[in-house]
Design a protein around this motif. Sequence first.
Motif, mmCIF file in Angstrom:
data_model
loop_
_atom_site.group_PDB
_atom_site.id
_atom_site.type_symbol
_atom_site.label_atom_id
_atom_site.label_comp_id
_atom_site.label_asym_id
_atom_site.label_seq_id
_atom_site.Cartn_x
_atom_site.Cartn_y
_atom_site.Cartn_z
ATOM 1 N N PRO A 100 34.101 40.821 -24.773
ATOM 2 C CA PRO A 100 34.166 40.478 -23.343
ATOM 3 C C PRO A 100 33.449 39.163 -23.062
ATOM 4 O O PRO A 100 32.637 38.693 -23.858
ATOM 5 N N GLN A 101 33.766 38.589 -21.913
ATOM 6 C CA GLN A 101 33.175 37.312 -21.536
ATOM 7 C C GLN A 101 31.660 37.386 -21.567
ATOM 8 O O GLN A 101 31.045 38.428 -21.330
ATOM 9 N N GLU A 138 42.336 39.740 -20.387
ATOM 10 C CA GLU A 138 41.588 39.312 -19.217
ATOM 11 C C GLU A 138 40.145 39.809 -19.306
ATOM 12 O O GLU A 138 39.877 40.933 -19.746
ATOM 13 N N GLY A 139 39.222 38.949 -18.892
ATOM 14 C CA GLY A 139 37.815 39.308 -18.944
ATOM 15 C C GLY A 139 37.180 39.132 -20.304
ATOM 16 O O GLY A 139 36.032 39.522 -20.503
ATOM 17 N N PRO A 190 38.032 34.390 -19.262
ATOM 18 C CA PRO A 190 36.990 34.962 -18.400
ATOM 19 C C PRO A 190 37.410 34.969 -16.934
ATOM 20 O O PRO A 190 38.243 34.177 -16.502
ATOM 21 N N ARG A 191 36.804 35.866 -16.190
ATOM 22 C CA ARG A 191 37.055 35.942 -14.750
ATOM 23 C C ARG A 191 36.121 34.987 -14.003
ATOM 24 O O ARG A 191 34.959 34.818 -14.372
#
Length: 591
Positions: A269-270, A316-317, A322-323
């Motif tokens: 994850p980011q 996504e994420g 990344p968001r």
Amino acid sequence: MKTVDPITLDIIENALKNARFEMDGVVVRIALSPVIREQHDEFPMICNERGQMIVGQFGSYIPAIVEKFQGDLNEGDIFVWNDPYACKGSISHNNDWCVMMPIFHEGVLVGFSSIFGHMVDVGGKVPGSMPADAYSIWEEGLRIPPVRIYDKGVLNAGVLDIMLNNTRTPDMNRADLMALIAGCRTAATRVRELCDRFGRDTYMAACDMLLDRTHEAMKVLIDKYISEEPVTFTDYVDDDGVGNGPFKMTLSIYRKGDTAVFDWTGTDPQAEGPINFHIHEGLCKLFFGVYMIMAFDPSILFNEGFYDLFEIVLPEGSLLNPRFPAALSNRLNTHTRFFDCQAGALGQRAPHLSMAAGYGTSPHFIFTGHDQDGKYFQLMELLFGGVPGRPRGDGLDGHAWWPLFSATPIEYIENYYPVLIESYRPIRDSGGAGLHRGGAGIAKTYRLLETGRVSIHDDREIVPPWGINGGLYGGTSSKWIVRKATGETERIPSKIDNLAVEAGDVVVFNTAGSGGWGDPLDRPAESVARDVRHDLVSPQAARDFYGVVLTPANVPDDAATEALRADMRTRRGEPEPFNFGYVPEQAEAAE
């Protein structure tokens, strides 16, 4: 579709390539900052009327910009932006200012020219605008959405004033921005000349044919080198600058019919810190395409003709998608690991054509302060490391990942900044052993002549660059400061901002090396001896890793070398396809 004869097509192709390099030449002659003027951190391209890149390096982001303005494009318009989130990842951190110009011929849109370049400062919490400890993009400087900097040929002075009012280096930024604009105008002139010479319809048809030719060539590479059965590879970024890591990047590659799938599922994850890489899907496709072309058939033209042959999965994420408002300023640690993952995955199907891992980031050194006259100075320099061992030969020592980058001349640094460069040399034993040795990292020693602050950003301090086909992993990076006041030597983290320094302090910046390619026991003994004589390999490493026994004059002892190598092969057995040196999951299990 109109067809173009092969000779005319060849002339137009090479004229566009020359125009692309002329853009480079114009930019570096006008720019003021060392990052663009001396190191060439700028990337031009020329696109067709649909915004597809015909020549260039980084792939087109034009359609996303054109969509924003709903076709409202006029002769003399020039657009500028730098916000990664406002342009779908076409620019991946705020320091990159991008310029785009529609090209018209007799009132008809025939294409676009565009360049982005790295500005030495765009505001934010630290000089250089790439804070190691940012938690959001709000801390990383001015964000500019796509706007007109020139409207039908008229400068929008208000936009320019806002941009320059939010940087610590307005004179440099203005010169660099105008350099990018001049480069785009140069390309527009050359495209219009081609339309005049061959006819507009012929020129536009030639652009389409160049795309089609690359498309057909890529289909052959996909069929030959990518199988329906997935291959997966994992590599790591050391940390995110705020205490987290290592971060895993996992890539799987497989084929569905004529389509190559590049799937990043399994990537971490980011990050909280600024190593996230908000990559544009088209740019992701281009990176894979460029790697395949360079590894498997360098005669193919880089353009976007192969885009519909690639499918990209970016969860996504994740670290690669990344968001908002994730921090992005130091995304190059992730960006360059992207290439290592490509090499590791594609190398499993064509190990004879792949390469090992390199120094794996874009190390930079920033020194700021005020000189004796009270004038602010801000030195920013990109450093290089080991480029990996390859099928055709040894890796390059202290070289850039980007082919056109060059080191800042020492004379330039010492002439314009309060710094002396005391040494600049390759690091012994940092290139991984192999039939083809990995390129060495470099050690650069700065003596600082004024009080100020230093920021350093690097990676590959924990996770070394791996070797391939029996090659060994390369050396890691390290940073040190020798304090004049005490004479003590302190280690500096690989990511740090605003380290207070005094006049006379010395900073030693050691970049990572790279992995070796092929069995080091197969390397010619005389090549090993030459490396020892050039201080790239120590006599002990020559014996321990290459099995080469040297005389006191550093000449191979052939009989002793043959006996030692035979014994080492027996004890070792067959070498592993990859040599990592350090894998975070295994290290955690051992603890």
